[in-house]
Design a protein around this motif. Structure first.
Motif, PDB file in Angstrom:
ATOM      1  N   ALA A  17      61.393 -42.885 -91.435  1.00  0.00           N
ATOM      2  CA  ALA A  17      61.803 -41.488 -91.589  1.00  0.00           C
ATOM      3  C   ALA A  17      61.442 -40.663 -90.366  1.00  0.00           C
ATOM      4  CB  ALA A  17      61.151 -40.892 -92.845  1.00  0.00           C
ATOM      5  N   SER A  18      60.207 -40.789 -89.884  1.00  0.00           N
ATOM      6  CA  SER A  18      59.770 -39.974 -88.749  1.00  0.00           C
ATOM      7  C   SER A  18      60.494 -40.363 -87.464  1.00  0.00           C
ATOM      8  CB  SER A  18      58.251 -40.092 -88.560  1.00  0.00           C
ATOM      9  OG  SER A  18      57.861 -41.433 -88.342  1.00  0.00           O
ATOM     10  N   THR A  19      60.794 -41.655 -87.292  1.00  0.00           N
ATOM     11  CA  THR A  19      61.487 -42.106 -86.074  1.00  0.00           C
ATOM     12  C   THR A  19      62.917 -41.582 -86.017  1.00  0.00           C
ATOM     13  OG1 THR A  19      60.152 -44.117 -85.932  1.00  0.00           O
ATOM     14  CG2 THR A  19      62.255 -44.118 -84.762  1.00  0.00           C
ATOM     15  N   ILE A  20      63.653 -41.722 -87.101  1.00  0.00           N
ATOM     16  CA  ILE A  20      65.051 -41.289 -87.134  1.00  0.00           C
ATOM     17  C   ILE A  20      65.149 -39.783 -86.882  1.00  0.00           C
ATOM     18  CG2 ILE A  20      67.057 -40.969 -88.623  1.00  0.00           C
ATOM     19  CD1 ILE A  20      66.792 -43.796 -87.652  1.00  0.00           C
ATOM     20  N   ILE A  21      64.277 -39.024 -87.506  1.00  0.00           N
ATOM     21  CA  ILE A  21      64.344 -37.568 -87.406  1.00  0.00           C
ATOM     22  C   ILE A  21      63.896 -37.064 -86.037  1.00  0.00           C
ATOM     23  CG2 ILE A  21      63.408 -35.393 -88.334  1.00  0.00           C
ATOM     24  CD1 ILE A  21      63.166 -36.842 -91.057  1.00  0.00           C
ATOM     25  N   LEU A  22      62.887 -37.702 -85.452  1.00  0.00           N
ATOM     26  CA  LEU A  22      62.218 -37.124 -84.286  1.00  0.00           C
ATOM     27  C   LEU A  22      62.438 -37.876 -82.973  1.00  0.00           C
ATOM     28  CD1 LEU A  22      58.851 -36.304 -86.081  1.00  0.00           C
ATOM     29  CD2 LEU A  22      60.719 -34.734 -85.576  1.00  0.00           C
ATOM     30  N   SER A 233      47.893 -30.628 -93.725  1.00  0.00           N
ATOM     31  CA  SER A 233      46.682 -31.236 -93.161  1.00  0.00           C
ATOM     32  C   SER A 233      47.025 -32.152 -91.986  1.00  0.00           C
ATOM     33  CB  SER A 233      45.952 -32.035 -94.245  1.00  0.00           C
ATOM     34  OG  SER A 233      45.628 -31.227 -95.345  1.00  0.00           O
ATOM     35  N   ALA A 234      48.070 -32.974 -92.159  1.00  0.00           N
ATOM     36  CA  ALA A 234      48.462 -33.905 -91.103  1.00  0.00           C
ATOM     37  C   ALA A 234      48.997 -33.166 -89.886  1.00  0.00           C
ATOM     38  CB  ALA A 234      49.509 -34.882 -91.630  1.00  0.00           C
ATOM     39  N   ALA A 235      49.766 -32.101 -90.104  1.00  0.00           N
ATOM     40  CA  ALA A 235      50.309 -31.331 -88.982  1.00  0.00           C
ATOM     41  C   ALA A 235      49.192 -30.705 -88.158  1.00  0.00           C
ATOM     42  CB  ALA A 235      51.257 -30.249 -89.509  1.00  0.00           C
ATOM     43  N   ALA A 236      48.212 -30.110 -88.830  1.00  0.00           N
ATOM     44  CA  ALA A 236      47.091 -29.482 -88.120  1.00  0.00           C
ATOM     45  C   ALA A 236      46.259 -30.521 -87.375  1.00  0.00           C
ATOM     46  CB  ALA A 236      46.217 -28.713 -89.112  1.00  0.00           C
ATOM     47  N   ALA A 237      45.979 -31.637 -88.027  1.00  0.00           N
ATOM     48  CA  ALA A 237      45.196 -32.697 -87.383  1.00  0.00           C
ATOM     49  C   ALA A 237      45.945 -33.296 -86.204  1.00  0.00           C
ATOM     50  CB  ALA A 237      44.861 -33.786 -88.407  1.00  0.00           C
ATOM     51  N   GLY A 238      47.267 -33.456 -86.353  1.00  0.00           N
ATOM     52  CA  GLY A 238      48.072 -34.001 -85.268  1.00  0.00           C
ATOM     53  C   GLY A 238      48.069 -33.110 -84.038  1.00  0.00           C
ATOM     54  N   SER A 297      53.496 -36.348 -87.949  1.00  0.00           N
ATOM     55  CA  SER A 297      52.307 -36.462 -88.794  1.00  0.00           C
ATOM     56  C   SER A 297      52.577 -35.890 -90.175  1.00  0.00           C
ATOM     57  CB  SER A 297      51.120 -35.736 -88.149  1.00  0.00           C
ATOM     58  OG  SER A 297      50.781 -36.310 -86.909  1.00  0.00           O
ATOM     59  N   ALA A 298      53.206 -34.710 -90.195  1.00  0.00           N
ATOM     60  CA  ALA A 298      53.511 -34.068 -91.480  1.00  0.00           C
ATOM     61  C   ALA A 298      54.457 -34.935 -92.308  1.00  0.00           C
ATOM     62  CB  ALA A 298      54.122 -32.691 -91.247  1.00  0.00           C
ATOM     63  N   ILE A 299      55.524 -35.433 -91.667  1.00  0.00           N
ATOM     64  CA  ILE A 299      56.498 -36.272 -92.387  1.00  0.00           C
ATOM     65  C   ILE A 299      55.884 -37.617 -92.759  1.00  0.00           C
ATOM     66  CG2 ILE A 299      58.693 -37.519 -92.169  1.00  0.00           C
ATOM     67  CD1 ILE A 299      59.584 -35.262 -90.243  1.00  0.00           C
ATOM     68  N   TRP A 301      52.669 -38.815 -93.039  1.00  0.00           N
ATOM     69  CA  TRP A 301      51.604 -38.887 -94.041  1.00  0.00           C
ATOM     70  C   TRP A 301      52.081 -38.413 -95.403  1.00  0.00           C
ATOM     71  CZ3 TRP A 301      46.744 -40.999 -93.915  1.00  0.00           C
ATOM     72  CH2 TRP A 301      46.342 -41.524 -92.686  1.00  0.00           C
ATOM     73  N   ALA A 302      52.978 -37.434 -95.424  1.00  0.00           N
ATOM     74  CA  ALA A 302      53.513 -36.971 -96.705  1.00  0.00           C
ATOM     75  C   ALA A 302      54.319 -38.085 -97.373  1.00  0.00           C
ATOM     76  CB  ALA A 302      54.382 -35.735 -96.501  1.00  0.00           C
ATOM     77  N   VAL A 303      55.170 -38.776 -96.592  1.00  0.00           N
ATOM     78  CA  VAL A 303      55.961 -39.878 -97.136  1.00  0.00           C
ATOM     79  C   VAL A 303      55.047 -41.014 -97.574  1.00  0.00           C
ATOM     80  CG1 VAL A 303      57.654 -41.675 -96.580  1.00  0.00           C
ATOM     81  CG2 VAL A 303      58.041 -39.313 -95.830  1.00  0.00           C
ATOM     82  N   TYR A 304      54.098 -41.377 -96.712  1.00  0.00           N
ATOM     83  CA  TYR A 304      53.199 -42.502 -96.997  1.00  0.00           C
ATOM     84  C   TYR A 304      52.398 -42.276 -98.278  1.00  0.00           C
ATOM     85  CZ  TYR A 304      49.034 -45.443 -96.508  1.00  0.00           C
ATOM     86  OH  TYR A 304      48.009 -46.323 -96.734  1.00  0.00           O
ATOM     87  N   GLU A 305      51.678 -41.175 -98.339  1.00  0.00           N
ATOM     88  CA  GLU A 305      50.857 -40.929 -99.523  1.00  0.00           C
ATOM     89  C   GLU A 305      51.713 -40.585-100.737  1.00  0.00           C
ATOM     90  OE1 GLU A 305      46.944 -39.910 -99.552  1.00  0.00           O
ATOM     91  OE2 GLU A 305      46.859 -39.030 -97.558  1.00  0.00           O
ATOM     92  N   GLY A 306      52.851 -39.903-100.507  1.00  0.00           N
ATOM     93  CA  GLY A 306      53.737 -39.582-101.615  1.00  0.00           C
ATOM     94  C   GLY A 306      54.310 -40.819-102.277  1.00  0.00           C
ATOM     95  N   VAL A 307      54.723 -41.799-101.461  1.00  0.00           N
ATOM     96  CA  VAL A 307      55.265 -43.047-102.016  1.00  0.00           C
ATOM     97  C   VAL A 307      54.189 -43.794-102.783  1.00  0.00           C
ATOM     98  CG1 VAL A 307      56.191 -45.326-101.414  1.00  0.00           C
ATOM     99  CG2 VAL A 307      57.083 -43.288-100.276  1.00  0.00           C
TER     100      VAL A 307
END
Length: 314
Positions: A17-22, A233-238, A297-299, A301-307
């Motif tokens: 997801a993150s690769t295709i989008i970004l 959280s992931a966006a800020a940490a990134g 990071s936002a996409i 970690w959200a996808v990873y933990e959400g799944v």
């Protein structure tokens, strides 16, 4: 589905997801970092870096069309999908291992009802070590794909096919296969360590804030709220981790893309950049990398933990 399979699947979906989008962010960053000198820019109300980004994007679109901004996507997927899957899986396994040691286990367990994470809990030292070691190990194993990705995004190489490019790099021997591996490790170790520490700290703070505003102490955070907490959280940490490690990203790109002798070693690359550009040269592409890392990071970690949460929900 086994625990390892769950993490592999979640990580692979996250990387995809993150690769295709970004991908355009990665492409533009590589193009900006590859030359020795930035072009002299006319006065603009925008900063020179922002102006260069728009110029580079415009040139790519004029030459290759809008789809040109996604050049190298196949190579990026080849690197990022297994890379992210292995990183998240390895990170979880290593964190679970460290959690068995009293030194790395947190003194107080978090309130499970309001935890937005499915991952093992560690002290800051444990998170720093787990992030750094896992990221460097995965990066070293997949370094040939990192070289392939960088060269596909660069305008210095013209490959007819992905297999041809990969076999060409592999035939060149260890010097090309592991080109830029040290610079990548110097970037990835502090980045991943800093990221995981800040991610867990910010996520814990936000989760406690959410729980304190609830009228119940038994209802867990909804998946939608948990996803929002993880994304922020992931966006800020990134952002914080990216700023701290940008010079090493420039070194990695130079060493993997340029073929001149002065870019063959880490120290010689540092000296070459210093002589040609000074301190600003070590922050070329910082705006793009910062933007890319915040969103990825936002996409991711959200996808990873959400799944993971969705898979484990009854």
């Amino acid at each position: 589905m086994s625990n390892v399979s769950q993490h592999l699947l979640s990580g692979a979906l996250s990387g995809f997801a993150s690769t295709i989008i970004l991908q355009p962010f990665d492409l533009l960053k590589t193009r900006i970092q590859q030359p020795d000198h930035l072009n002299k820019l006319k006065h603009s109300p925008l900063s020179p870096q922002s102006t260069l980004i728009f110029r580079t994007a415009r040139d790519i679109v004029n030459t290759d069309g809008f789809r040109g901004l996604w050049r190298g996507t196949a190579a990026s997927l080849l690197r990022n999908v297994p890379g992210v899957a292995l990183y998240f899986t390895g990170l979880n396994q290593f964190r679970a291992f460290l959690a068995t040691a009293p030194y790395f286990a947190p003194l107080r367990a978090p309130t499970a009802s309001y935890s937005s994470s499915t991952l093992p809990k560690l002290t800051a030292q444990g998170n720093l070590l787990a992030g750094a070691v896992t990221r460097v190990a995965v990066g070293f194993v997949l370094n040939p794909f990192s070289v392939l990705k960088a060269r596909y995004e660069s305008s210095y190489y013209s490959y007819n096919s992905l297999p041809q490019a990969f076999m060409g790099i592999m035939r060149s021997g260890p010097s090309e296969i592991f080109r830029g591996a040290i610079a990548s490790s110097l970037r990835d170790a502090p980045y991943a360590g800093i990221f995981v520490v800040f991610y867990e700290h910010i996520k814990g703070t936000l989760s406690r804030t959410v729980s304190s505003t609830s009228n119940s102490t038994t209802i867990p955070i909804p998946i939608s709220t948990s996803t929002a907490v993880n994304s922020v959280s992931a966006a800020a940490a990134g952002a914080l981790a990216t700023l701290a490690t940008q010079p090493f990203d420039v070194l990695k790109t130079k060493m993997q893309v340029r073929s001149e002798t002065k870019y063959r070693g880490l120290l010689s690359t540092v000296l070459a950049i210093w002589r040609q550009r000074g301190i600003p040269g070590f922050f070329d592409g910082a705006t793009l990398r910062m933007s890319r890392k915040i969103f990825s990071s936002a996409i991711g970690w959200a996808v990873y933990e959400g799944v993971l949460i969705a898979i484990r929900s009854p």
